[in-house]
Design a protein around this motif. Sequence first.
Motif, mmCIF file in Angstrom:
data_model
loop_
_atom_site.group_PDB
_atom_site.id
_atom_site.type_symbol
_atom_site.label_atom_id
_atom_site.label_comp_id
_atom_site.label_asym_id
_atom_site.label_seq_id
_atom_site.Cartn_x
_atom_site.Cartn_y
_atom_site.Cartn_z
ATOM 1 N N THR A 1 -7.347 0.136 -6.726
ATOM 2 C CA THR A 1 -6.263 -0.622 -6.073
ATOM 3 C C THR A 1 -6.629 -2.101 -6.039
ATOM 4 O O THR A 1 -7.726 -2.503 -6.470
ATOM 5 C CB THR A 1 -6.017 -0.133 -4.622
ATOM 6 O OG1 THR A 1 -7.073 -0.616 -3.766
ATOM 7 C CG2 THR A 1 -5.956 1.387 -4.537
ATOM 8 N N THR A 2 -5.740 -2.896 -5.520
ATOM 9 C CA THR A 2 -5.984 -4.345 -5.397
ATOM 10 C C THR A 2 -6.543 -4.715 -4.033
ATOM 11 O O THR A 2 -6.455 -5.871 -3.600
ATOM 12 C CB THR A 2 -4.676 -5.111 -5.634
ATOM 13 O OG1 THR A 2 -3.704 -4.700 -4.656
ATOM 14 C CG2 THR A 2 -4.134 -4.865 -7.035
ATOM 15 N N ALA B 1 0.826 -1.208 0.000
ATOM 16 C CA ALA B 1 0.000 0.000 0.000
ATOM 17 C C ALA B 1 0.862 1.261 0.000
ATOM 18 O O ALA B 1 1.893 1.328 0.671
ATOM 19 C CB ALA B 1 -0.905 0.002 1.225
ATOM 20 N N ASP B 2 0.427 2.251 -0.755
ATOM 21 C CA ASP B 2 1.075 3.560 -0.773
ATOM 22 C C ASP B 2 0.404 4.407 0.315
ATOM 23 O O ASP B 2 -0.609 5.066 0.082
ATOM 24 C CB ASP B 2 0.918 4.208 -2.155
ATOM 25 C CG ASP B 2 1.711 5.508 -2.275
ATOM 26 O OD1 ASP B 2 2.059 6.089 -1.221
ATOM 27 O OD2 ASP B 2 1.960 5.940 -3.416
ATOM 28 N N LEU B 3 0.972 4.373 1.514
ATOM 29 C CA LEU B 3 0.348 5.040 2.654
ATOM 30 C C LEU B 3 0.306 6.554 2.472
ATOM 31 O O LEU B 3 -0.655 7.214 2.888
ATOM 32 C CB LEU B 3 1.094 4.684 3.944
ATOM 33 C CG LEU B 3 1.180 3.188 4.278
ATOM 34 C CD1 LEU B 3 1.859 3.002 5.627
ATOM 35 C CD2 LEU B 3 -0.203 2.549 4.280
ATOM 36 N N THR B 4 1.314 7.097 1.853
ATOM 37 C CA THR B 4 1.347 8.545 1.612
ATOM 38 C C THR B 4 0.211 8.967 0.693
ATOM 39 O O THR B 4 -0.472 9.977 0.924
ATOM 40 C CB THR B 4 2.695 8.964 1.006
ATOM 41 O OG1 THR B 4 3.747 8.586 1.901
ATOM 42 C CG2 THR B 4 2.743 10.469 0.778
ATOM 43 N N ALA B 5 -0.022 8.190 -0.361
ATOM 44 C CA ALA B 5 -1.110 8.509 -1.293
ATOM 45 C C ALA B 5 -2.469 8.378 -0.613
ATOM 46 O O ALA B 5 -3.362 9.205 -0.835
ATOM 47 C CB ALA B 5 -1.031 7.591 -2.513
ATOM 48 N N LEU B 6 -2.618 7.348 0.215
ATOM 49 C CA LEU B 6 -3.883 7.177 0.930
ATOM 50 C C LEU B 6 -4.137 8.340 1.883
ATOM 51 O O LEU B 6 -5.261 8.848 1.988
ATOM 52 C CB LEU B 6 -3.874 5.862 1.708
ATOM 53 C CG LEU B 6 -3.983 4.572 0.894
ATOM 54 C CD1 LEU B 6 -3.837 3.353 1.800
ATOM 55 C CD2 LEU B 6 -5.309 4.513 0.142
ATOM 56 N N ALA B 7 -3.090 8.765 2.589
ATOM 57 C CA ALA B 7 -3.238 9.861 3.547
ATOM 58 C C ALA B 7 -3.609 11.166 2.865
ATOM 59 O O ALA B 7 -4.212 12.052 3.489
ATOM 60 C CB ALA B 7 -1.948 10.034 4.341
#
Length: 311
Positions: A276-277, A237-243
Amino acid sequence: MTSSTPIPAAIDARGVVKSFGSVHAVRGVDLTVRPGEIVAFLGPNGAGKTTTIDMILGLTNPDAGSIEVFGHTARGAVARGLVSAVLQSGGLLKDLTVRETVELTASLFAEKRPVDEALERAGIRNLARRKVGLCSGGEQQRLRFAMALVSDPALLILDEPTTGMDVEARRSFWSAIRADAARGRTVMFATHYLDEADEYADRIVLMRGGQIVADGSTTEIKNLVSGRVVQATLPDADLTALAALPGVDSVEANGERVSVRTRDSDALARHLLSTTTARDLEITAQNLESVFLTLTAEPSASGLALNGSLR
């Protein structure tokens, strides 16, 4: 025409302030606890909980403001046997037996419960002959509970009472507390086990930085923080993008499992499922832990006003 005398509050604290040098431990606390309530007193380390409890017990005096317990000064209420406390540590002589310890405590009060009854209520009658030094940490906490009960107090204050207890012992302990509260005893407890506050308290008082920031039922406290928690399995997961997504307040990851606090769970769910997956997606309401973390965060981090009180 007859008039009845109003029953005084179990705890009536008004404008209470306490500092230790340059450290402002308690900053203008107002708190009223009614007789028969079970109140969870929560907050992170350094929030001012222990200092407030010490003042309610008469162990220290406020610099400003006032505290009354059942219409008496804090020390006066303790002297009359109206208040007892179960603290985290101290107060035990390891060479005495469990029974001798409770008997010694009972000798300090003119009016008291039978020692065997206090031991039974605390669930340690079978340990009466055991030396205190041979008791486990959880058993010693139960002993402190028996010591607190022997004076038959109207107000029982518990500071981290189930520290050292296993799950079964904690459940048994709280069963005894609920039974006592059903008889009219007022209970105020501080704990780091938020599930205990959620399950057993009638009311939650939350402190931060020496002030009360929230006060209400568990449901009311949870409703102070809007939004939901979206959890999903999302490898890499791209945590920065989610945030950075609109409405997202925080993102945490535990292995492939991602937990996102958001004010728009529907939009986040659509994003996760369409771009996303992500799989095994779950949407839940805020729990007490997430609310606790939000309300006790620094104002700059939480974005919340300091006074979230419901009362």
